[in-house]
Design a protein around this motif. Structure first.
Motif, PDB file in Angstrom:
ATOM      1  N   LEU A   2       0.841  -1.192   0.000  1.00  0.00           N
ATOM      2  CA  LEU A   2       0.000   0.000   0.000  1.00  0.00           C
ATOM      3  C   LEU A   2       0.878   1.243   0.000  1.00  0.00           C
ATOM      4  CD1 LEU A   2      -3.040   0.721   0.219  1.00  0.00           C
ATOM      5  CD2 LEU A   2      -2.673   0.978   2.657  1.00  0.00           C
ATOM      6  N   ARG A   3       0.529   2.210  -0.857  1.00  0.00           N
ATOM      7  CA  ARG A   3       1.332   3.436  -0.940  1.00  0.00           C
ATOM      8  C   ARG A   3       0.427   4.608  -1.314  1.00  0.00           C
ATOM      9  NH1 ARG A   3       1.426   0.174  -5.050  1.00  0.00           N
ATOM     10  NH2 ARG A   3       1.440   0.868  -7.194  1.00  0.00           N
ATOM     11  N   ILE A   4       0.857   5.806  -0.987  1.00  0.00           N
ATOM     12  CA  ILE A   4       0.112   6.994  -1.411  1.00  0.00           C
ATOM     13  C   ILE A   4       0.401   7.183  -2.885  1.00  0.00           C
ATOM     14  CG2 ILE A   4      -0.201   9.478  -1.174  1.00  0.00           C
ATOM     15  CD1 ILE A   4       0.697   9.203   1.739  1.00  0.00           C
ATOM     16  N   GLY A   5      -0.642   7.047  -3.708  1.00  0.00           N
ATOM     17  CA  GLY A   5      -0.483   7.217  -5.144  1.00  0.00           C
ATOM     18  C   GLY A   5      -0.813   8.621  -5.583  1.00  0.00           C
ATOM     19  N   ALA A   6      -1.815   9.220  -4.925  1.00  0.00           N
ATOM     20  CA  ALA A   6      -2.220  10.573  -5.306  1.00  0.00           C
ATOM     21  C   ALA A   6      -2.824  11.290  -4.114  1.00  0.00           C
ATOM     22  CB  ALA A   6      -3.236  10.531  -6.448  1.00  0.00           C
ATOM     23  N   ILE A   7      -2.617  12.562  -4.100  1.00  0.00           N
ATOM     24  CA  ILE A   7      -3.300  13.450  -3.171  1.00  0.00           C
ATOM     25  C   ILE A   7      -4.298  14.221  -4.017  1.00  0.00           C
ATOM     26  CG2 ILE A   7      -3.062  15.402  -1.591  1.00  0.00           C
ATOM     27  CD1 ILE A   7      -0.127  14.393  -1.166  1.00  0.00           C
ATOM     28  N   VAL A   8      -5.577  14.056  -3.710  1.00  0.00           N
ATOM     29  CA  VAL A   8      -6.636  14.721  -4.464  1.00  0.00           C
ATOM     30  C   VAL A   8      -6.969  16.025  -3.739  1.00  0.00           C
ATOM     31  CG1 VAL A   8      -8.971  14.528  -5.382  1.00  0.00           C
ATOM     32  CG2 VAL A   8      -7.525  12.483  -5.226  1.00  0.00           C
ATOM     33  N   LEU A   9      -6.821  17.128  -4.428  1.00  0.00           N
ATOM     34  CA  LEU A   9      -7.112  18.439  -3.852  1.00  0.00           C
ATOM     35  C   LEU A   9      -8.375  19.008  -4.471  1.00  0.00           C
ATOM     36  CD1 LEU A   9      -3.587  20.137  -3.904  1.00  0.00           C
ATOM     37  CD2 LEU A   9      -4.757  19.109  -1.952  1.00  0.00           C
ATOM     38  N   HIS A  10      -9.305  19.401  -3.639  1.00  0.00           N
ATOM     39  CA  HIS A  10     -10.500  20.084  -4.127  1.00  0.00           C
ATOM     40  C   HIS A  10     -10.104  21.509  -4.492  1.00  0.00           C
ATOM     41  CE1 HIS A  10     -14.609  21.412  -4.547  1.00  0.00           C
ATOM     42  NE2 HIS A  10     -14.255  22.488  -3.860  1.00  0.00           N
ATOM     43  N   VAL A  11     -10.423  21.906  -5.711  1.00  0.00           N
ATOM     44  CA  VAL A  11     -10.141  23.266  -6.184  1.00  0.00           C
ATOM     45  C   VAL A  11     -11.389  23.825  -6.848  1.00  0.00           C
ATOM     46  CG1 VAL A  11      -7.656  22.891  -6.502  1.00  0.00           C
ATOM     47  CG2 VAL A  11      -9.212  22.405  -8.387  1.00  0.00           C
ATOM     48  N   SER A  12     -11.522  25.133  -6.843  1.00  0.00           N
ATOM     49  CA  SER A  12     -12.676  25.753  -7.502  1.00  0.00           C
ATOM     50  C   SER A  12     -12.427  25.941  -8.993  1.00  0.00           C
ATOM     51  CB  SER A  12     -13.009  27.096  -6.854  1.00  0.00           C
ATOM     52  OG  SER A  12     -11.900  27.964  -6.945  1.00  0.00           O
ATOM     53  N   ASP A  13     -11.154  25.970  -9.405  1.00  0.00           N
ATOM     54  CA  ASP A  13     -10.793  26.148 -10.812  1.00  0.00           C
ATOM     55  C   ASP A  13      -9.566  25.274 -11.074  1.00  0.00           C
ATOM     56  OD1 ASP A  13      -9.600  27.030 -13.210  1.00  0.00           O
ATOM     57  OD2 ASP A  13     -10.235  29.098 -12.895  1.00  0.00           O
ATOM     58  N   SER A  43       6.637   8.937  -8.369  1.00  0.00           N
ATOM     59  CA  SER A  43       6.234   9.243  -7.004  1.00  0.00           C
ATOM     60  C   SER A  43       4.799   9.743  -6.950  1.00  0.00           C
ATOM     61  CB  SER A  43       7.194  10.288  -6.429  1.00  0.00           C
ATOM     62  OG  SER A  43       6.937  10.521  -5.084  1.00  0.00           O
ATOM     63  N   THR A  44       4.360  10.117  -5.772  1.00  0.00           N
ATOM     64  CA  THR A  44       3.000  10.581  -5.526  1.00  0.00           C
ATOM     65  C   THR A  44       2.616  11.720  -6.464  1.00  0.00           C
ATOM     66  OG1 THR A  44       3.242   9.980  -3.209  1.00  0.00           O
ATOM     67  CG2 THR A  44       1.445  11.464  -3.756  1.00  0.00           C
ATOM     68  N   ARG A  45       1.463  11.576  -7.104  1.00  0.00           N
ATOM     69  CA  ARG A  45       0.981  12.639  -7.975  1.00  0.00           C
ATOM     70  C   ARG A  45      -0.060  13.476  -7.247  1.00  0.00           C
ATOM     71  NH1 ARG A  45      -2.672   9.422 -12.468  1.00  0.00           N
ATOM     72  NH2 ARG A  45      -4.575   9.343 -11.234  1.00  0.00           N
ATOM     73  N   VAL A  46      -0.359  14.628  -7.810  1.00  0.00           N
ATOM     74  CA  VAL A  46      -1.404  15.508  -7.311  1.00  0.00           C
ATOM     75  C   VAL A  46      -2.525  15.500  -8.345  1.00  0.00           C
ATOM     76  CG1 VAL A  46      -2.015  17.889  -6.729  1.00  0.00           C
ATOM     77  CG2 VAL A  46       0.186  16.964  -6.011  1.00  0.00           C
ATOM     78  N   HIS A  47      -3.732  15.284  -7.887  1.00  0.00           N
ATOM     79  CA  HIS A  47      -4.913  15.284  -8.757  1.00  0.00           C
ATOM     80  C   HIS A  47      -5.795  16.439  -8.301  1.00  0.00           C
ATOM     81  CE1 HIS A  47      -8.854  13.004  -9.997  1.00  0.00           C
ATOM     82  NE2 HIS A  47      -8.709  14.154 -10.623  1.00  0.00           N
ATOM     83  N   LEU A  48      -6.076  17.365  -9.194  1.00  0.00           N
ATOM     84  CA  LEU A  48      -6.902  18.529  -8.890  1.00  0.00           C
ATOM     85  C   LEU A  48      -8.314  18.264  -9.373  1.00  0.00           C
ATOM     86  CD1 LEU A  48      -4.159  20.887 -10.069  1.00  0.00           C
ATOM     87  CD2 LEU A  48      -4.877  20.629  -7.711  1.00  0.00           C
ATOM     88  N   ASP A  49      -9.298  18.467  -8.505  1.00  0.00           N
ATOM     89  CA  ASP A  49     -10.669  18.093  -8.829  1.00  0.00           C
ATOM     90  C   ASP A  49     -11.631  19.164  -8.340  1.00  0.00           C
ATOM     91  OD1 ASP A  49     -13.296  16.747  -8.710  1.00  0.00           O
ATOM     92  OD2 ASP A  49     -12.132  14.942  -9.137  1.00  0.00           O
ATOM     93  N   GLU A  50     -12.512  19.608  -9.214  1.00  0.00           N
ATOM     94  CA  GLU A  50     -13.483  20.637  -8.864  1.00  0.00           C
ATOM     95  C   GLU A  50     -14.710  20.070  -8.157  1.00  0.00           C
ATOM     96  OE1 GLU A  50     -14.353  22.949 -12.374  1.00  0.00           O
ATOM     97  OE2 GLU A  50     -12.247  23.451 -12.663  1.00  0.00           O
ATOM     98  N   ASN A  51     -14.896  18.754  -8.189  1.00  0.00           N
ATOM     99  CA  ASN A  51     -16.092  18.145  -7.613  1.00  0.00           C
ATOM    100  C   ASN A  51     -15.839  17.317  -6.359  1.00  0.00           C
ATOM    101  OD1 ASN A  51     -17.790  19.088  -9.775  1.00  0.00           O
ATOM    102  ND2 ASN A  51     -16.810  17.552 -11.044  1.00  0.00           N
ATOM    103  N   ASP A  52     -14.660  16.775  -6.234  1.00  0.00           N
ATOM    104  CA  ASP A  52     -14.367  15.840  -5.151  1.00  0.00           C
ATOM    105  C   ASP A  52     -13.738  16.561  -3.959  1.00  0.00           C
ATOM    106  OD1 ASP A  52     -14.371  13.323  -4.064  1.00  0.00           O
ATOM    107  OD2 ASP A  52     -13.102  12.443  -5.608  1.00  0.00           O
ATOM    108  N   ARG A  53     -13.885  15.958  -2.782  1.00  0.00           N
ATOM    109  CA  ARG A  53     -13.262  16.510  -1.582  1.00  0.00           C
ATOM    110  C   ARG A  53     -11.778  16.162  -1.548  1.00  0.00           C
ATOM    111  NH1 ARG A  53     -17.385  14.403   2.992  1.00  0.00           N
ATOM    112  NH2 ARG A  53     -15.402  13.937   3.958  1.00  0.00           N
TER     113      ARG A  53
END
Length: 110
Positions: A2-13, A43-53
């Motif tokens: 198990l590893r951190i694959g992505a950090i999902v960040l809620h963004v407005s834009d 390594s760990t990626r960042v995923h930017l999402d306008e809908n998800d927490r």
């Protein structure tokens, strides 16, 4: 493992967010510009999402490992979340003991 694959960040834009975070972290865009990864690294990626927490995506290498890790995490105090899963879902949604959402993803489904 198990590893951190992505950090999902809620963004407005997501366009503005990806421009900021790519420069701030020195990450490059993947094919989907909402996904950023370290240059030359898996390594760990960042995923930017306008809908998800904002949440962590924890990656496993197989469906079997995913189920084992979900069971292990539940035994540590995580809880399964009632979720409307798509038919081809490669993820399981859990909460930690404080109620923070996170996902356990089978990356072999990609």
């Amino acid at each position: 493992m198990l590893r951190i694959g992505a950090i999902v960040l809620h963004v407005s834009d997501s366009t503005r967010g990806s421009a900021f975070w790519s420069e701030a972290l020195g990450y490059e865009y993947e094919a989907n510009p909402d996904f950023l990864r370290p240059v030359g690294s898996a390594s760990t990626r960042v995923h930017l999402d306008e809908n998800d927490r904002t949440h962590l995506d924890l990656w496993t290498d197989s469906a079997e490992e995913q189920q084992e890790e979900v069971q292990r995490l539940v035994s540590l105090g995580a809880a399964r979340v009632e979720w409307e899963y798509p038919d081809d879902a490669d993820f399981v949604v859990l909460t930690d003991p404080a109620g923070n959402l996170f996902c356990v993803i089978d990356t072999s489904a990609e």
